[in-house]
Design a protein around this motif. Structure first.
Motif: not given
Length: 340
Positions: A59-64
């Motif tokens: 449930h943790e995320y970074v992205g494009v």
């Protein structure tokens, strides 16, 4: 796409999962640059929390951003984004009061599973915040912490009313507790006591701003803390574990009139009414409204005022997610970063 799936207690596998697609006009699909294993993921991994297998994890995320629905206005394809672990519209009355994790339309991102190559993010306008530009590679881990553990530790410090002139104690030396130390320091606390029995975590707590380390736990830890505070206890205590012992340690370590910020996911916690009544302690907490803090936290990270990415001490490819879980379960790692 590839994604982590929990098949049963102790059994995490990286498998082929369906590629996400836009479902509603308020959705976005993102290509995940970095994700991680959360301490709360260990509850179902250990079989403490029941999970219907196979269950997507993360449930943790970074992205494009890859795609956006027709109604998404604040982000666009190509943006690098950080999102909360709860999707929220950020416009309802509860969101406007600063409690986006309890949004009337809230959706848990954990049900989608972001330990994967791609993810569909509901309510994209209210959930995702774009960075000013594509970040330098060394900023990505810190930006990832803002998605949950930094935002959660920050909320714990805010809920505990950490600030100038205050003595703050932190119960729990996992990633959330360690970043609660960082948050308390940033909020101006005068003295920060970290409860920890692990040398590597003690070292990181001191780097993040702790002034004292207490190795005792439970009532022995309370006794030691009161010895450090003239018998009164701390003004602010952050509870970052979620057990009966940790909650009672936090309450008993707080001076009358003080504040407990509890952000550990509660498991079988029961509060004794009479003791709580006579403690004179304020309690506030729950699932952190990370979205409230994201703009501020992204700005602090972007300008290199804080470096919460230090909390990651194991960096693995997504395909090795099972080892990341094992390492955290066995306390060989504080927090595992996974790179799809």
């Amino acid at each position: 796409m590839r994604g982590a799936v929990l098949r049963g207690p102790g059994d995490v596998r990286v498998e082929d999962r369906p590629d996400p697609a836009l479902v509603r006009p308020t959705d976005a699909v993102i290509r995940i640059t970095a994700t991680c294993v959360c301490g709360s993921d260990l509850w179902p991994y250990r079989g403490v929390d029941r999970s219907d297998a196979p269950a997507p994890m993360g449930h943790e995320y970074v992205g494009v951003v890859e795609q956006t629905g027709d109604q998404v206005k604040t982000i666009k394809p190509g943006d690098f984004v950080v999102g909360s672990f709860f999707a929220s519209d950020n416009t309802c009355e509860i969101c406007r009061a600063g409690y986006q994790s309890r949004c009337v339309h809230a959706e848990p991102i954990g049900a989608i599973g972001t330990q994967a190559q791609y993810a569909r993010i509901p309510l994209a306008d209210g959930t995702l915040v774009a960075t000013p530009a594509m970040p330098d590679a060394d900023l990505v881990p810190s930006l990832l912490t803002a998605s949950d553990v930094l935002g959660t530790g920050w909320f714990g410090a805010v809920a505990a009313e950490a600030g100038p002139g205050k003595t703050v104690a932190v119960v729990g030396d996992g990633a959330v507790g360690l970043l609660a130390v960082l948050a308390a320091r940033r909020l101006g606390a005068e003295r920060i006591v970290a409860f920890s029995r692990h040398a590597d975590r003690q070292k990181l707590a001191l780097e993040f701003g702790a002034t004292d380390i207490v190795t005792e736990r439970g009532d022995q830890g309370v006794t030691r803390l009161k010895e450090l505070t003239g018998g009164l206890g701390a003004h602010s205590v952050i509870e970052a574990v979620g057990t009966q012992e940790s909650m009672m340690q936090a309450i008993r370590a707080t001076r009358p009139g003080g504040h407990v910020g509890y952000v550990g996911v509660a498991h079988d916690v029961e509060l004794p009414g009479e003791e709580l009544f006579f403690s004179g302690v304020h309690l506030h907490g729950g699932p952190a409204p990370v979205r409230r803090f994201l703009p501020e936290l992204i700005d602090l990270i972007w300008n290199r005022a804080i470096d919460p990415g230090k909390v990651f001490d194991l960096d693995l490819p997504l395909e090795d997610a099972a080892e990341g879980y094992r390492a955290m379960d066995e306390r060989r790692a504080v927090k595992t970063l996974l790179r799809p």
